[in-house]
Design a protein around this motif. Structure first.
Motif, PDB file in Angstrom:
ATOM      1  N   THR A 127      -9.374  11.481 -23.207  1.00 38.94           N
ATOM      2  CA  THR A 127      -8.519  10.368 -23.620  1.00 38.94           C
ATOM      3  C   THR A 127      -7.885   9.640 -22.452  1.00 38.94           C
ATOM      4  O   THR A 127      -7.113   8.716 -22.650  1.00 38.94           O
ATOM      5  N   GLY A 128      -8.159  10.055 -21.236  1.00 41.48           N
ATOM      6  CA  GLY A 128      -7.607   9.398 -20.057  1.00 41.48           C
ATOM      7  C   GLY A 128      -6.650  10.296 -19.298  1.00 41.48           C
ATOM      8  O   GLY A 128      -5.975  11.140 -19.865  1.00 41.48           O
ATOM      9  N   THR A 129      -6.621  10.129 -17.978  1.00 41.03           N
ATOM     10  CA  THR A 129      -5.730  10.858 -17.086  1.00 41.03           C
ATOM     11  C   THR A 129      -4.950   9.843 -16.277  1.00 41.03           C
ATOM     12  O   THR A 129      -5.519   8.861 -15.811  1.00 41.03           O
TER      13      THR A 129
ATOM     14  N   VAL B 279      -2.784   5.039  -5.414  1.00 36.98           N
ATOM     15  CA  VAL B 279      -2.829   6.378  -4.822  1.00 36.98           C
ATOM     16  C   VAL B 279      -3.896   7.275  -5.433  1.00 36.98           C
ATOM     17  O   VAL B 279      -4.083   8.402  -4.996  1.00 36.98           O
ATOM     18  N   CYS B 280      -4.594   6.796  -6.427  1.00 35.84           N
ATOM     19  CA  CYS B 280      -5.585   7.607  -7.138  1.00 35.84           C
ATOM     20  C   CYS B 280      -6.985   7.054  -6.877  1.00 35.84           C
ATOM     21  O   CYS B 280      -7.206   5.850  -6.932  1.00 35.84           O
ATOM     22  N   ASN B 281      -7.924   7.929  -6.603  1.00 38.97           N
ATOM     23  CA  ASN B 281      -9.311   7.529  -6.418  1.00 38.97           C
ATOM     24  C   ASN B 281     -10.024   7.622  -7.759  1.00 38.97           C
ATOM     25  O   ASN B 281     -10.221   8.720  -8.288  1.00 38.97           O
TER      26      ASN B 281
ATOM     27  N   THR C  93     -13.120   9.984  -7.891  1.00 40.36           N
ATOM     28  CA  THR C  93     -12.952  11.441  -7.848  1.00 40.36           C
ATOM     29  C   THR C  93     -12.098  11.963  -8.997  1.00 40.36           C
ATOM     30  O   THR C  93     -12.228  13.121  -9.377  1.00 40.36           O
ATOM     31  N   THR C  94     -11.252  11.116  -9.564  1.00 42.12           N
ATOM     32  CA  THR C  94     -10.397  11.535 -10.670  1.00 42.12           C
ATOM     33  C   THR C  94     -11.079  11.317 -12.012  1.00 42.12           C
ATOM     34  O   THR C  94     -10.891  12.089 -12.944  1.00 42.12           O
ATOM     35  N   GLY C  95     -11.870  10.266 -12.110  1.00 42.07           N
ATOM     36  CA  GLY C  95     -12.510   9.917 -13.375  1.00 42.07           C
ATOM     37  C   GLY C  95     -13.788  10.681 -13.636  1.00 42.07           C
ATOM     38  O   GLY C  95     -14.294  11.418 -12.791  1.00 42.07           O
TER      39      GLY C  95
ATOM     40  N   PRO D 255      -5.956  -0.313 -15.114  1.00 38.19           N
ATOM     41  CA  PRO D 255      -5.194  -0.393 -13.867  1.00 38.19           C
ATOM     42  C   PRO D 255      -3.711  -0.684 -14.088  1.00 38.19           C
ATOM     43  O   PRO D 255      -3.330  -1.266 -15.103  1.00 38.19           O
ATOM     44  N   ASN D 256      -2.897  -0.286 -13.112  1.00 39.80           N
ATOM     45  CA  ASN D 256      -1.449  -0.499 -13.231  1.00 39.80           C
ATOM     46  C   ASN D 256      -1.096  -1.973 -13.377  1.00 39.80           C
ATOM     47  O   ASN D 256      -0.125  -2.313 -14.029  1.00 39.80           O
ATOM     48  N   TYR D 257      -1.886  -2.879 -12.814  1.00 42.47           N
ATOM     49  CA  TYR D 257      -1.606  -4.307 -12.929  1.00 42.47           C
ATOM     50  C   TYR D 257      -2.118  -4.883 -14.246  1.00 42.47           C
ATOM     51  O   TYR D 257      -1.909  -6.051 -14.533  1.00 42.47           O
TER      52      TYR D 257
END
Length: 158
Positions: free
Chosen positions: A94-96, A102-104, A107-109, A77-79
């Motif tokens: 390797t990650g997106t 703003v990202c779910n 649905t993204t993972g 996470p950003n934090y």
């Protein structure tokens, strides 16, 4: 006769502990492949519920405990990612990039299926972002306090 319920309880309790599995991997710098220490990795179930977090050790390794079998998602996470690195969700490779605001994650993972065994090799290569800094000035070149600055991406199509 009182020992039988206690023995049954202990058996059921120990069996539930044995049902737990782990998801583990390593977090590295995408450009240098150096391991990254102190990066937070979060575990979520397929219903979107937070399960737990872990931090990477000096070798960039982390281990998350699952509550049992099922499908899970993990992300940085950003934090929990220090500057200059960008937050990412595990995408099967390797990650997106995925800013939790703003990202779910669901649905993204990519789902990580856990079925009675530990899952290893769920690695992240974190990309670096950038920092823009400066001072907002008034017409007389005096600094203005309390001004927010937003950056917007414009795509130009020719």
């Amino acid at each position: 006769m009182r020992k039988l319920p206690l023995v049954a309880f202990l058996f059921l309790f120990s069996s539930s502990l044995l049902a737990q599995s782990t998801i583990s991997g390593q977090v590295t710098d995408a450009a240098t492949t150096d391991p990254l220490e102190g990066i937070q990795v979060d575990l979520w179930n397929s219903a979107g519920d937070y399960i737990e977090s872990a931090s990477t050790d000096p070798s960039g390794n982390y281990t998350l405990n699952t509550p049992g079998d099922g499908d899970f998602y993990i992300f940085t996470p950003n934090y929990g990612v220090p500057t200059p690195y960008l937050p990412e969700v595990w995408d099967g490779a390797t990650g997106t990039y995925c800013d939790f605001q703003v990202c779910n994650v669901l649905t993204t993972g990519t789902q990580i299926g856990v079925s009675g065994a530990d899952v290893t090799g769920i690695d992240f290569d974190l990309d670096s972002g950038f920092t823009i800094s400066g001072t907002v000035l008034d017409e007389g070149d005096n600094p203005i306090d309390g001004i927010g600055v937003c950056i917007h991406l414009s795509l130009i199509h020719i």
